[in-house]
Design a protein around this motif. Structure first.
Motif, PDB file in Angstrom:
ATOM      1  N   LYS A   1      12.087  11.814  -2.832  1.00  0.00           N
ATOM      2  CA  LYS A   1      12.394  12.436  -1.542  1.00  0.00           C
ATOM      3  C   LYS A   1      11.270  13.377  -1.122  1.00  0.00           C
ATOM      4  O   LYS A   1      10.876  13.408   0.049  1.00  0.00           O
ATOM      5  N   ASP A   2      10.722  14.118  -2.092  1.00  0.00           N
ATOM      6  CA  ASP A   2       9.602  15.011  -1.792  1.00  0.00           C
ATOM      7  C   ASP A   2       8.357  14.220  -1.387  1.00  0.00           C
ATOM      8  O   ASP A   2       7.638  14.601  -0.458  1.00  0.00           O
ATOM      9  N   VAL A   3       8.110  13.116  -2.106  1.00  0.00           N
ATOM     10  CA  VAL A   3       6.948  12.272  -1.785  1.00  0.00           C
ATOM     11  C   VAL A   3       7.076  11.701  -0.380  1.00  0.00           C
ATOM     12  O   VAL A   3       6.114  11.665   0.386  1.00  0.00           O
ATOM     13  N   TRP A   4       8.289  11.287  -0.048  1.00  0.00           N
ATOM     14  CA  TRP A   4       8.497  10.670   1.268  1.00  0.00           C
ATOM     15  C   TRP A   4       8.282  11.671   2.396  1.00  0.00           C
ATOM     16  O   TRP A   4       7.867  11.316   3.478  1.00  0.00           O
ATOM     17  N   LYS A   5       8.570  12.948   2.121  1.00  0.00           N
ATOM     18  CA  LYS A   5       8.306  13.981   3.118  1.00  0.00           C
ATOM     19  C   LYS A   5       6.805  14.172   3.320  1.00  0.00           C
ATOM     20  O   LYS A   5       6.348  14.511   4.422  1.00  0.00           O
ATOM     21  N   GLN A   6       6.028  13.967   2.252  1.00  0.00           N
ATOM     22  CA  GLN A   6       4.572  14.121   2.345  1.00  0.00           C
ATOM     23  C   GLN A   6       3.910  12.957   3.080  1.00  0.00           C
ATOM     24  O   GLN A   6       2.798  13.083   3.582  1.00  0.00           O
ATOM     25  N   PHE A   7       4.591  11.811   3.118  1.00  0.00           N
ATOM     26  CA  PHE A   7       4.021  10.618   3.760  1.00  0.00           C
ATOM     27  C   PHE A   7       4.074  10.807   5.278  1.00  0.00           C
ATOM     28  O   PHE A   7       5.129  10.736   5.899  1.00  0.00           O
ATOM     29  N   SER A   8       2.930  11.038   5.890  1.00  0.00           N
ATOM     30  CA  SER A   8       2.865  11.372   7.312  1.00  0.00           C
ATOM     31  C   SER A   8       2.429  10.183   8.153  1.00  0.00           C
ATOM     32  O   SER A   8       2.050   9.133   7.633  1.00  0.00           O
ATOM     33  N   VAL A   9       2.453  10.379   9.454  1.00  0.00           N
ATOM     34  CA  VAL A   9       2.026   9.323  10.360  1.00  0.00           C
ATOM     35  C   VAL A   9       0.537   9.036  10.199  1.00  0.00           C
ATOM     36  O   VAL A   9       0.073   7.931  10.506  1.00  0.00           O
TER      37      VAL A   9
ATOM     38  N   ARG B   1       0.833  -1.208   0.000  1.00  0.00           N
ATOM     39  CA  ARG B   1       0.000   0.000   0.000  1.00  0.00           C
ATOM     40  C   ARG B   1       0.870   1.261   0.000  1.00  0.00           C
ATOM     41  O   ARG B   1       0.539   2.264  -0.652  1.00  0.00           O
ATOM     42  N   THR B   2       1.989   1.223   0.695  1.00  0.00           N
ATOM     43  CA  THR B   2       2.891   2.368   0.712  1.00  0.00           C
ATOM     44  C   THR B   2       3.484   2.616  -0.671  1.00  0.00           C
ATOM     45  O   THR B   2       3.618   3.766  -1.109  1.00  0.00           O
ATOM     46  N   TYR B   3       3.847   1.558  -1.362  1.00  0.00           N
ATOM     47  CA  TYR B   3       4.362   1.695  -2.727  1.00  0.00           C
ATOM     48  C   TYR B   3       3.316   2.333  -3.645  1.00  0.00           C
ATOM     49  O   TYR B   3       3.651   3.146  -4.515  1.00  0.00           O
ATOM     50  N   LYS B   4       2.060   1.945  -3.470  1.00  0.00           N
ATOM     51  CA  LYS B   4       1.001   2.534  -4.289  1.00  0.00           C
ATOM     52  C   LYS B   4       0.913   4.039  -4.050  1.00  0.00           C
ATOM     53  O   LYS B   4       0.727   4.822  -4.980  1.00  0.00           O
ATOM     54  N   PHE B   5       1.041   4.430  -2.784  1.00  0.00           N
ATOM     55  CA  PHE B   5       1.023   5.850  -2.441  1.00  0.00           C
ATOM     56  C   PHE B   5       2.151   6.589  -3.172  1.00  0.00           C
ATOM     57  O   PHE B   5       1.946   7.649  -3.778  1.00  0.00           O
ATOM     58  N   ILE B   6       3.370   6.015  -3.123  1.00  0.00           N
ATOM     59  CA  ILE B   6       4.523   6.658  -3.754  1.00  0.00           C
ATOM     60  C   ILE B   6       4.342   6.744  -5.266  1.00  0.00           C
ATOM     61  O   ILE B   6       4.572   7.791  -5.878  1.00  0.00           O
ATOM     62  N   LEU B   7       3.923   5.640  -5.889  1.00  0.00           N
ATOM     63  CA  LEU B   7       3.778   5.623  -7.343  1.00  0.00           C
ATOM     64  C   LEU B   7       2.711   6.602  -7.814  1.00  0.00           C
ATOM     65  O   LEU B   7       2.880   7.274  -8.837  1.00  0.00           O
ATOM     66  N   ASN B   8       1.608   6.680  -7.099  1.00  0.00           N
ATOM     67  CA  ASN B   8       0.545   7.619  -7.480  1.00  0.00           C
ATOM     68  C   ASN B   8       1.051   9.063  -7.431  1.00  0.00           C
ATOM     69  O   ASN B   8       0.749   9.873  -8.308  1.00  0.00           O
ATOM     70  N   LYS B   9       1.820   9.384  -6.398  1.00  0.00           N
ATOM     71  CA  LYS B   9       2.359  10.737  -6.271  1.00  0.00           C
ATOM     72  C   LYS B   9       3.364  11.042  -7.381  1.00  0.00           C
ATOM     73  O   LYS B   9       3.378  12.133  -7.960  1.00  0.00           O
ATOM     74  N   LEU B  10       4.213  10.070  -7.688  1.00  0.00           N
ATOM     75  CA  LEU B  10       5.240  10.283  -8.706  1.00  0.00           C
ATOM     76  C   LEU B  10       4.644  10.428 -10.098  1.00  0.00           C
ATOM     77  O   LEU B  10       5.171  11.153 -10.953  1.00  0.00           O
ATOM     78  N   GLU B  11       3.530   9.725 -10.361  1.00  0.00           N
ATOM     79  CA  GLU B  11       2.916   9.776 -11.673  1.00  0.00           C
ATOM     80  C   GLU B  11       2.066  11.030 -11.867  1.00  0.00           C
ATOM     81  O   GLU B  11       1.947  11.549 -12.979  1.00  0.00           O
ATOM     82  N   ASN B  12       1.463  11.504 -10.800  1.00  0.00           N
ATOM     83  CA  ASN B  12       0.531  12.623 -10.918  1.00  0.00           C
ATOM     84  C   ASN B  12       1.152  13.985 -10.633  1.00  0.00           C
ATOM     85  O   ASN B  12       0.547  15.013 -10.895  1.00  0.00           O
ATOM     86  N   GLU B  13       2.347  13.996 -10.047  1.00  0.00           N
ATOM     87  CA  GLU B  13       2.976  15.266  -9.692  1.00  0.00           C
ATOM     88  C   GLU B  13       4.439  15.262 -10.133  1.00  0.00           C
ATOM     89  O   GLU B  13       5.070  14.217 -10.219  1.00  0.00           O
ATOM     90  N   SER B  14       4.952  16.442 -10.413  1.00  0.00           N
ATOM     91  CA  SER B  14       6.360  16.574 -10.811  1.00  0.00           C
ATOM     92  C   SER B  14       7.212  16.729  -9.554  1.00  0.00           C
ATOM     93  O   SER B  14       7.674  17.828  -9.206  1.00  0.00           O
ATOM     94  N   VAL B  15       7.417  15.639  -8.873  1.00  0.00           N
ATOM     95  CA  VAL B  15       8.173  15.648  -7.619  1.00  0.00           C
ATOM     96  C   VAL B  15       9.156  14.484  -7.613  1.00  0.00           C
ATOM     97  O   VAL B  15       9.045  13.543  -8.401  1.00  0.00           O
ATOM     98  N   THR B  16      10.104  14.558  -6.709  1.00  0.00           N
ATOM     99  CA  THR B  16      11.065  13.464  -6.533  1.00  0.00           C
ATOM    100  C   THR B  16      10.562  12.533  -5.437  1.00  0.00           C
ATOM    101  O   THR B  16       9.662  12.886  -4.664  1.00  0.00           O
TER     102      THR B  16
END
Length: 502
Positions: free
Chosen positions: A450-458, A433-448
Motif C-alpha cells: 500500500k505504501d509502495v502504491w502511494k509512491q507510484f506517481s503519474v 514494468r510496474t510489477y518490477k517497480f513494486i518488487l524493487n521497492k518491497l525488496e529494498n525498503e521496509s514498506v507495505t
C-alpha cells in the motif's frame, strides 16, 4: 489422401469452433474420404462441443455421411487417441526438441508422414478396439440415448428423456446466440429451457419420463448441473464486438487498398492512431494461492485514469511518441519538470478524455512534424495516410501532405490494427514494468504494498508508458495490420511468433 490417411491438419490459431470444424475438417477431408470409399463409409468422432451441433448434423446429412453413435465421456474408446500417443512419442524421441510453435508444427507434419501405415491399421482397427466397441454396443447405444457416462455403475433415477432433449436443444441455442453476438445469462437459459421443455411435452406427452411431483422447473440447481455437464462458463464480453458491423468490416479493406493504390503509399507511409482510457494505477484482481486456501485479500481498486493515444505505421518501422491526457496539466509529480522534455506528449482536460481540440492540436503540433521528420529520414516523399475511427472527437482535418481516412462505424473492434492486439501487447509490457517497480521497492525498503502504491506517481506512469510502447517490436506492429493490409504484412515479416510476454 496419403495411403488411406489425409495430410495432418493443424489449427494454427485459436480453438476449434463449429465453423472451423466444418470448413477445415469435414468438407476438405471427411467428404473426400466419403467420396473415395462410397456408401459403406462410417465416420467416427467423439462428443466434443463443436462435433455435436445442428450445423454439423445438417452438413453430414447433406453430404450423405453416416456417423457412428458415440457414448458420452468415453475417450478410452476413441482409436485416434492411440495415434496421437504414438505421434507424441516420436516427437519426444527426436534429438532436438521444438523451440517454438513453428518448429513443433513442422515436426508433427514430418512425423505424421513417416508413421507406418501398418501401425495405423493396428492402432485404429486393432482387434481389441473393435472387440471392445462390439462388446459394449448395447451399453453405448443406451448411453447415447440417455446422455449418461458409460462407466456409471449406480444411478438414483433415470433422467427424463424430454429433459435430455431439452438440454441438447439449449446447448445448440446457446451456440447460436454466441455466433450472433447476443449475451446469454443464466436467467435467460432457465427461461428458454422451460419454453423448450413445455413445447416438447405438448407435442410428445407420451415420451416424458419425469417422476410424479418432480416436474421440470429449470431451477438454479439444474442450471449449475447443465453448465457443468456442457463445460460452459461465464465470461465478460470484450470490447465493442457485440455491436460490431461485420459487413462493413469486410468491405473496408478493399476500399483501403484503393486509397493506398491511388495515393501510391508504401507501408511506411500508412499510419493508424487510436485512444483508450487506461487505469494506470490498477493492480490485477487475480493471484495464485495454495490449493487448500479459498480466498486472498486484495486492495481497493484505484480509479486514476488517463487517456492514451498510440500511433504506428503498417510496416511496423515506427511507433510515434505516445500521447497521454491527464485531468491536470501540472500534477504534483510533474512540478518543476519541463513538459516538452517528457518521453510522451502531455496534455490535459478536466475529464482526462479526448476532445476535438486535443486531437486537432495533437495532429498539427505532434503528428505532422513527427511523420515529416520520419519520411525525410527514410528518404520518402512527405505524404502519409492516417486511419482513425469515426469517433466524434476526430474531426475532418485538412493537410496537403496527409490524407485522413475514417473507419466505418462500429468496426473498430474488428479491423482497427491497434485494437487487434497492439494495445493488449502494450498493457502487458506496462504491467510487467510496474510489477518490477513494486518488487524493487518491497525488496529494498521496509514498506507495505500500500505504501509502495502511494509512491507510484503519474510521472512513473508516463515513464512506463514510453518504455512499454518502445518495447513493442516492428514485427508485432506489422502483424496486426493483416486484416486491413494482408499483402503488406506478408512481405514484411514471418508472423509465426510475435511478441510473447512472460
Amino acid at each position: 489422401m496419403l495411403n488411406g490417411r489425409t495430410e495432418l491438419h493443424i489449427f494454427d490459431r485459436g480453438s476449434v469452433t463449429v465453423d472451423r470444424y466444418c470448413e477445415e475438417v469435414l468438407l476438405p477431408h471427411v467428404r473426400l474420404f466419403r467420396g473415395a470409399i462410397g456408401p459403406d463409409f462410417i465416420f467416427m468422432d467423439d462428443n466434443a462441443w463443436p462435433h455435436r451441433t445442428l450445423a454439423v448434423e445438417e452438413l453430414l446429412k447433406r453430404e450423405d455421411i453416416t456417423r457412428m453413435d458415440w457414448s458420452a465421456y468415453s475417450p478410452d474408446l476413441n482409436p485416434i487417441e492411440h495415434v496421437w500417443d504414438a505421434l507424441g512419442r516420436r516427437i519426444a524421441a527426436r534429438l532436438h526438441h521444438p523451440e517454438n510453435t513453428q518448429q513443433l508444427k513442422q515436426m508433427l507434419i514430418e512425423e505424421w508422414a513417416l508413421l507406418p501405415q501398418e501401425m495405423l491399421h493396428q492402432l485404429v482397427l486393432s482387434e481389441s478396439t473393435v472387440r471392445a466397441i462390439k462388446k459394449n454396443e448395447a451399453a453405448i447405444r443406451k448411453s447415447v440415448i440417455s446422455g449418461t457416462k458409460l462407466s456409471t455403475k449406480f444411478a438414483s433415477y433415470t433422467r427424463d428423456v424430454l429433459l435430455e432433449r431439452t438440454e441438447r436443444a439449449i446447448a445448440i441455442w446457446i451456440e447460436e446466440q454466441v455466433q450472433r453476438r447476443i449475451p446469454v445469462s443464466g436467467y435467460l437459459i432457465q427461461e428458454k429451457a422451460l419454453q423448450f421443455y413445455k413445447s416438447m411435452k405438448q407435442s410428445e406427452p407420451s415420451i416424458s419420463t419425469s417422476r410424479a411431483g418432480k416436474e421440470f422447473s429449470a431451477s438454479k440447481g439444474w442450471l449449475t448441473g447443465f453448465l457443468k455437464r456442457n463445460a460452459l462458463h461465464n465470461i465478460k464480453i470484450t470490447g465493442e464486438s457485440a455491436t460490431a458491423d461485420e459487413g462493413a468490416a469486410k468491405i473496408f479493406p478493399e476500399e483501403l487498398a484503393k486509397f493506398i493504390e491511388d495515393g501510391d503509399y508504401s507501408a511506411d507511409q500508412v499510419f493508424n492512431a487510436d485512444e483508450i482510457g487506461y487505469y494506470w494505477k490498477k493492480l490485477p484482481n487475480r493471484t495464485y494461492i495454495a490449493k487448500d486456501e479459498k480466498t486472498a485479500n486484495g486492495h481497493k481498486a484505484s480509479k486514476d485514469r488517463v487517456t492514451l493515444l498510440l500511433c504506428s505505421n503498417a510496416s511496423g518501422d515506427r511507433m510515434l511518441k505516445p500521447l497521454l491526457i491527464n485531468k491536470s496539466l501540472r500534477p504534483r509529480a510533474l512540478q518543476g519538470k519541463d513538459l516538452k522534455q517528457l518521453p510522451v506528449h502531455w496534455m490535459a482536460n478536466p475529464k482526462a478524455w479526448r476532445t476535438t481540440a486535443i486531437f486537432t492540436e495533437r495532429f498539427n503540433n505532434c503528428f505532422v512534424p513527427e511523420v515529416e521528420a520520419y519520411t525525410k529520414e527514410k528518404s520518402l516523399d512527405f505524404k502519409v495516410l492516417l486511419i482513425v475511427d469515426n469517433a466524434a472527437s476526430h474531426p475532418q482535418l485538412e493537410h496537403p501532405n496527409v490524407q485522413l481516412v475514417f473507419l466505418p462505424p462500429n468496426t473498430t473492434s474488428l479491423i482497427q490494427p491497434l485494437d487487434q492486439g497492439i494495445f493488449a501487447t502494450f498493457k502487458k509490457y506496462y504491467i510487467k514494468r510496474t510489477y518490477k517497480f513494486i518488487l524493487n521497492k518491497l525488496e529494498n525498503e521496509s514498506v507495505t504494498i500500500k505504501d509502495v502504491w502511494k509512491q507510484f506517481s503519474v510521472f512513473d506512469c508516463l515513464i512506463n508508458v514510453a518504455s512499454a510502447s518502445a518495447q513493442i517490436t516492428p514485427r508485432t506492429l506489422n502483424a496486426y495490420w493483416k486484416k486491413d493490409l494482408a499483402s503488406m504484412c506478408d512481405r514484411q515479416y514471418n508472423h509465426s511468433n510475435i511478441d510473447t510476454i512472460r
